[in-house]
Scaffold this motif. Structure first.
Motif, short mmCIF file in Angstrom:
data_model
loop_
_atom_site.label_atom_id
_atom_site.label_comp_id
_atom_site.label_asym_id
_atom_site.label_seq_id
_atom_site.Cartn_x
_atom_site.Cartn_y
_atom_site.Cartn_z
N ALA A 105 4.35 -9.76 -3.69
CA ALA A 105 3.31 -9.54 -2.68
C ALA A 105 3.70 -8.45 -1.70
O ALA A 105 2.85 -7.82 -1.08
N LEU A 106 5.00 -8.21 -1.54
CA LEU A 106 5.45 -7.21 -0.57
C LEU A 106 5.42 -5.80 -1.14
O LEU A 106 5.66 -4.84 -0.42
N SER A 107 5.14 -5.65 -2.44
CA SER A 107 5.10 -4.30 -2.99
C SER A 107 3.76 -3.63 -2.70
O SER A 107 3.58 -2.46 -2.99
N GLY A 108 2.81 -4.36 -2.14
CA GLY A 108 1.55 -3.75 -1.75
C GLY A 108 0.97 -4.50 -0.56
O GLY A 108 1.09 -5.71 -0.48
N ASN A 109 0.31 -3.78 0.35
CA ASN A 109 -0.27 -4.41 1.53
C ASN A 109 -1.70 -3.90 1.69
O ASN A 109 -1.91 -2.75 2.07
N SER A 110 -2.67 -4.77 1.41
CA SER A 110 -4.06 -4.30 1.43
C SER A 110 -4.49 -3.92 2.84
O SER A 110 -5.44 -3.15 3.01
N ARG A 111 -3.80 -4.39 3.86
CA ARG A 111 -4.16 -4.00 5.22
C ARG A 111 -3.79 -2.55 5.50
O ARG A 111 -4.19 -2.00 6.53
N GLU A 112 -3.03 -1.96 4.60
CA GLU A 112 -2.67 -0.56 4.79
C GLU A 112 -3.60 0.38 4.06
O GLU A 112 -3.38 1.59 4.05
N LEU A 113 -4.65 -0.15 3.42
CA LEU A 113 -5.59 0.71 2.71
C LEU A 113 -6.40 1.50 3.75
O LEU A 113 -7.08 0.91 4.58
N VAL A 114 -6.32 2.82 3.68
CA VAL A 114 -7.01 3.65 4.66
C VAL A 114 -8.14 4.38 3.97
O VAL A 114 -7.93 5.12 3.01
N LEU A 115 -9.37 4.14 4.44
CA LEU A 115 -10.51 4.78 3.81
C LEU A 115 -11.20 5.80 4.74
O LEU A 115 -12.00 6.59 4.29
#
Lengths: 116, 321
Positions: A105-115
């Protein structure tokens, strides 16, 4: 088909260290820093304060690291790092970005998705 | 004292591991992939592989597009025109962007046509809608995915943007991989690793952690679970964005077909992570964010069409189906 269920006991903590000065130069330094936090905040002797802690990754470019600690040590580690204000005489701050018992789960953080 | 004890507690989490075979009639793999709606990150790992096949490469490059619409009033989602144009066709997914499920109002559109509103107390009372309290404690920006290129023209007055998922491809050399036996989900001492150990190892690989530390290493004691073998190279692929279950199902099927021809790899993995701020995990199971918002699943696909499926959720989640 068979299945089993397990409540895991080893949360991993994703922690970036932000230092305005030289920064933590290596994973070894970060480890020593984390140990000293725990000792300082536990108010106990060095031996009592020891908790097994792993620095799984350390990226100097982003000043971020993934730390692993057993579940019983999570709150102590998290609060110690949060309260840390300086290192080797220089001001610094730690911000915990993600906490999970699953390293994947730590290899990706959806809260860091910048659109935008 | 009770409060202090509660604050010191680590929130519970669940990992469900199951094994089956893709050929079984009652295999649930398709249903579980299709009912996990809001997927942020899909990654796969193929040991003993240096180049991706054309079919896999094409699938990876075609996981998008998705659409980003700013300042969309929610009533636009319940107009007859929207419902007839997109919702009734099925496969329309939407999720509010940049809303934290534990702090903000969040909205999600599911492919079965249901609109899920996760609202704070004040907003809930303002709407006057009938709902049920969350099990665990606008004008919105939304991201959409729909099998319909008419999305761009439909929302043109709201500044809609088309986005493509980001793809990262890499190979790892001399990678230590755990030895697994498809029939031994719990591992076998000295002979095979367990499913949870595999999941940890996969996390270490995708986080670029060192896999061969000595037990007395000062910095980290983590090492690849044993028994393990070293593979000369392994292919890693990660896709991030707003990815629909249909595309994931196609990837899963293609990875199963990887073993149609004899391959050195004994297994491949496919991992999927959901959006931390989606109000649902699988189907309409409520999902929340306590200290983390993880809801993820991982397939281990063996060369004999056996598979392992691991589903993991955090504290504010129902048990995976």
């Amino acid at each position: 088909t068979s299945r089993f269920r397990r409540a895991k006991q080893e949360p991993n903590v994703n922690i970036p260290g932000v230092s305005r000065a030289q920064g933590v130069a290596s994973a070894g330094e970060l480890r020593a820093l984390a140990e000293s936090c725990k000792e300082r905040d536990s108010g106990r002797r060095q031996v009592d304060a020891a908790l097994p802690l792993d620095i799984l990754t350390y990226e100097e470019k982003t000043l971020s690291a993934i730390l692993r600690i057993c579940s019983s040590g999570l709150v102590k580690l998290w609060s110690s790092l949060t309260l840390l204000g300086s290192y080797k005489g220089k001001k610094c701050a730690f911000r915990v970005i993600q906490v999970s018992p699953f390293l994947l789960a730590l290899s990706g953080n959806s809260r860091e998705l910048v659109l935008d | 004292m009770a409060t202090l004890r509660r604050l010191r507690e680590v929130p519970r989490h669940l990992l469900v591991c199951e094994k089956s075979n893709f050929g079984h009639d009652k295999s649930r793999h398709r249903h579980l992939v299709e009912t996990h709606y809001h997927n942020y990150r899909v990654s796969f790992l193929i040991p003993e592989c240096g180049i991706l096949s054309k079919e896999l490469k094409n699938l990876v490059m075609e996981t998008g597009p998705y659409y980003f619409v700013k300042n969309l009033p929610l009533h636009e989602l319940i107009t007859h025109e929207f419902i007839n144009t997109f919702v009734k066709k099925g496969s329309c997914y939407a999720l509010t962007y940049h809303t934290n499920i534990d702090e903000d109002n969040t909205v999600a559109l599911l492919p079965n046509g249901k609109l899920i509103l996760s609202l704070d107390k004040d907003t809930y009372e303002e709407t006057g809608l009938q709902g049920r309290p969350s099990q665990y404690s606008g004008r919105k920006i939304m991201k959409f995915s729909a099998e319909e290129s008419r999305m761009m023209s439909y929302f043109s007055s709201y500044g809609i943007q088309e986005r493509q998922p980001r793809v990262a491809l890499s190979t790892a050399s001399e990678l230590q991989c755990p030895v697994l036996r498809s029939g031994e989900l719990g591992g076998a001492p000295g002979a095979a690793c367990s499913a949870p150990e595999l999941l940890d190892w996969l996390g270490a690989v995708f986080s670029n952690a060192q896999l061969n530390n000595e037990p007395n290493n000062f910095v980290s004691t983590y090492c690849c679970p044993q028994p393990s073998t070293v593979v000369a190279k392994a292919y890693l692929c990660t896709i991030t964005g707003f990815i629909v279950p249909e595309k994931i199902r196609l990837l899963l099927e293609q990875l199963c077909r990887y073993f149609d021809e004899p391959k050195l790899a004994p297994w491949v993995t496919l991992s999927v992570q959901g959006f931390a701020d989606s109000p649902v995990s699988w189907r309409e199971n409520e999902h929340g964010f306590r200290k983390g918002g993880e809801h993820l699943y991982n397939f281990v696909i063996f060369n004999n069409q056996d598979y392992w499926l691991q589903m993991a959720v955090g504290a504010n989640d129902d048990c995976p189906p």
